[in-house]
Enzyme design. Structure first.
Site, PDB file in Angstrom:
ATOM      1  CE  LYS A 164      -1.472   2.940   3.073  1.00 17.99           C
ATOM      2  NZ  LYS A 164      -1.662   4.229   2.325  1.00 17.99           N
ATOM      3  N   GLY A 194       7.239   5.631   7.763  1.00 21.28           N
ATOM      4  CA  GLY A 194       6.134   6.772   7.849  1.00 21.28           C
ATOM      5  C   GLY A 194       6.553   7.433   9.227  1.00 21.28           C
ATOM      6  CB  SER A 195       4.348   9.926  10.996  1.00 28.36           C
ATOM      7  OG  SER A 195       3.169   9.438  11.199  1.00 28.36           O
ATOM      8  CB  VAL A 248       1.213   6.270  11.320  1.00 27.27           C
ATOM      9  CG1 VAL A 248       0.800   5.128  10.632  1.00 27.27           C
ATOM     10  CG2 VAL A 248       0.400   7.669  10.959  1.00 27.27           C
ATOM     11  N   GLY A 249       3.453   4.896  12.904  1.00 28.25           N
ATOM     12  CA  GLY A 249       4.215   3.630  13.198  1.00 28.25           C
ATOM     13  C   GLY A 249       4.072   3.147  14.711  1.00 28.25           C
ATOM     14  CD  GLU A 251      13.850   3.592   9.194  1.00 32.63           C
ATOM     15  OE1 GLU A 251      14.108   4.626   9.665  1.00 32.63           O
ATOM     16  OE2 GLU A 251      14.428   2.343   9.559  1.00 32.63           O
ATOM     17  CB  CYS A 305      13.126   9.615   7.816  1.00 36.54           C
ATOM     18  SG  CYS A 305      13.864   8.370   6.572  1.00 36.54           S
ATOM     19  CD  GLU A 356      10.372  13.404  11.014  1.00 38.62           C
ATOM     20  OE1 GLU A 356       9.429  12.720  11.228  1.00 38.62           O
ATOM     21  OE2 GLU A 356      11.195  13.180  10.213  1.00 38.62           O
TER      22      GLU A 356
HETATM   23  C1  UN1 Z   1      13.566   8.191   3.596  1.00 37.77           C
HETATM   24  O1  UN1 Z   1      13.639   9.635   3.855  1.00 37.77           O
HETATM   25  O2  UN1 Z   1      12.768   7.734   4.194  1.00 37.77           O
HETATM   26  O3  UN1 Z   1      19.678   8.448   2.656  1.00 37.77           O
HETATM   27  C2  UN1 Z   1      14.915   7.610   3.056  1.00 37.77           C
HETATM   28  C3  UN1 Z   1      18.714   9.107   2.120  1.00 37.77           C
HETATM   29  C4  UN1 Z   1      18.044   8.374   1.016  1.00 37.77           C
HETATM   30  C5  UN1 Z   1      16.765   7.513   1.627  1.00 37.77           C
HETATM   31  C6  UN1 Z   1      15.881   8.348   2.706  1.00 37.77           C
HETATM   32  N1  UN1 Z   1      18.964   7.373   0.353  1.00 37.77           N
HETATM   33  O4  UN1 Z   1      18.678  10.258   2.470  1.00 37.77           O
END
Ligand code: UN1
Length: 493
Positions: A174, A226-227, A230-231, A248, A282, A383
């Protein structure tokens, strides 16, 4: 207007929910990309059933044969790179050079995962008994649910989908509601590569579907990006149902700059780390921690460069910074600027929605820098997921490390220094899954472990061979060829 479908059991199907939603281009909200299924429980059930049925056969396919198909996935992404990159840019905003990089990350992941199907190493060890052999190997688990965010519409799902399938699992994917078209592209590529029916399924829809996937009794493993909000909720459900769930989540990634650093390099690093992908990674650099000896000078050099960044549609080759993903994200940026001002941070540049000319048509936010941000301020700790950088002053190297660690997250981190002792001490002392020396906090490579500590994750690592720890179970085998009962721990001691 084009109407898109789900990809389930090797076919493009309309949602049983019979509901659709529109998705727009965040750089120009009048540009409607199409209508996408707003799938429901029945669609999830159908996809999971297809994946479950396909698993019975797929797990029996020799791993290197599975790898042959995954390699083709890499080839097709390589062939369609330019075309898909433009589709992704239109859908989620980042410039085409970045969406091409996104696809390249999926190509790298495909070739890596394909090659790993000829290893997938287990290990053998001597038995404590005579005429007995011990070995262990990895086995697939079953149906994997993949739930991802909008910001890396091809790369991040590829980190989960391709190794999961290479290892013999089947997948229900999804994508984020903000990038359904990229989800469709992913399915097209998998279909062309010859993935057998049911091995890979895409069910489009909105956030509520995350729960449906995690709660479905036949989904055995979940890979989520994701956030944190939610995670953690999905993690609770997964925990209650005794499922393996890899989370993650967010980051508040620091870049430290020491006075001995190459200043130009450190400037380029933070510009790319903080404002690349409009700060929507992230791994984005959201905190800049500058040693007091260069604090004022570095901020003014940075402000000068950041104010020259060119905002615009990512389809324009001149554009350096695209829009944020949607109105809610724009409002989050505005809200955090208000919070920072109220808490006493000093606005250096930016702080507003950008509305010049064509920018008014989209969700653009000025690259923003707040200085004098202190440890207790919310902008230091929370964040934003946008182009809003918090700058803090460090009294010493030790203080810089303390500041770096003074948040609940721990994904990426960076230090710019030419002092080898500082570099190595930072590697040891910073609490994060990833640390860069003289490089920005973004830019992870497909074959290295990726993930974070503290509030960022729950102990798993994607990337490299570590991802196979998420998507396989161990089988341990003892083979006794002594022709007698040998009681371990008893007959030999
Ligand atoms: C993400 O923001 O979820 O290292 C992944 C990085 C990218 C991947 C980011 N290769 O910024």
């Amino acid at each position: 207007m084009e109407r898109f479908k789900n990809y389930i059991n090797g076919e493009w199907v309309e949602p049983k929910s019979d509901k659709y939603f529109k998705n727009i281009n965040p750089a120009n909200i009048e540009d409607v990309i199409g209508e996408f299924p707003e799938s429901g429980q029945e669609d999830v059930n159908y996809a999971v059933a297809a994946a479950k049925e396909a698993f019975a056969e797929w797990k029996k396919v020799p791993a290197p044969k599975r790898g042959d198909i995954i390699r083709k996935v890499g080839d097709i992404f390589a062939r369609r790179k330019d075309e898909i990159a433009k589709i992704m840019t239109r859908e989620m905003g980042k410039p085409v050079f970045e969406t091409k990089g996104d696809i390249q990350e999926a190509i790298d992941t495909a070739y890596y995962a394909a090659s790993e199907t000829r290893r997938l190493f287990g290990y053998n060890a001597p038995s404590e008994l005579s005429n007995k052999m011990n070995m262990s190997f990895r086995t697939p688990i079953g149906v994997v649910g993949v739930i991802t965010a909008f910001n890396f519409p091809i790369a991040v799902p590829s980190w989960k989908i391709l190794p999961a399938i290479a290892a013999g699992n089947t997948v229900v994917y999804k994508p984020s509601k903000d990038v359904p078209h990229a989800g469709v592209m992913f399915a097209e590529v998998m279909e062309e590569a010859g993935i057998p029916k049911g091995v890979f399924n895409v069910v489009l829809g909105k956030g509520y579907m995350g729960n449906m996937i995690v709660e479905h009794p036949d989904v055995k493993v979940i890979g989520f990006t994701g956030s944190t909000n939610v995670g953690v909720k999905l993690g609770e459900i997964g925990g209650r149902l005794n499922k393996r769930i890899s989370l993650e989540m967010g980051g508040k990634n620091p870049q430290i700059v020491m006075p001995d650093a190459n200043m130009e390099l450190a400037l380029d690093g933070v510009l790319w780390g903080a404002f690349g992908t409009t700060g929507q990674r992230c791994t984005a650099t959201s905190r800049l921690i500058i040693h007091k000896d260069i604090y004022d000078e570095f901020i003014s050099m940075l402000a000068n460069k950041a104010s020259q960044l060119k905002l615009g549609s990512g389809l324009d080759p001149q554009t350096q910074v695209g829009p944020v993903i949607h109105e809610a994200q724009l409002n989050t940026c505005i809200e955090y600027c208000d919070i920072a001002l109220n808490e006493g941070a000093r606005l250096v540049i930016g702080g507003h929605r950008a509305t010049n000319g064509d920018l008014a048509k989209g969700y653009f936010f000025e690259p923003t820098i707040f200085a004098d941000v202190t440890e207790n301020m919310r902008l230091f700790k929370e964040e934003v997921f946008g182009p809003v950088l918090a700058v803090a002053k460090a009294e010493s190297f030790e203080h810089a490390i303390e500041l770096a660690n003074a948040v609940d997250y721990g994904l990426s981190s960076s230090i710019y220094t030419r002092n080898v002792n500082y570099a190595f001490q930072a590697i040891n002392a910073i609490e994060s899954g990833i640390t860069y020396i003289n490089a920005p906090t973004i830019g992870a490579e497909a074959h290295m472990p990726f993930g974070g500590v503290k509030g960022t994750g729950n102990g798993h690592r994607e990337g490299g061979w570590t991802v196979f720890d998420i998507f396989t179970e161990w089988k341990t085998v003892y083979i006794d060829f002594s022709d007698k009962l040998q009681r371990a721990q008893i007959d030999n001691y």
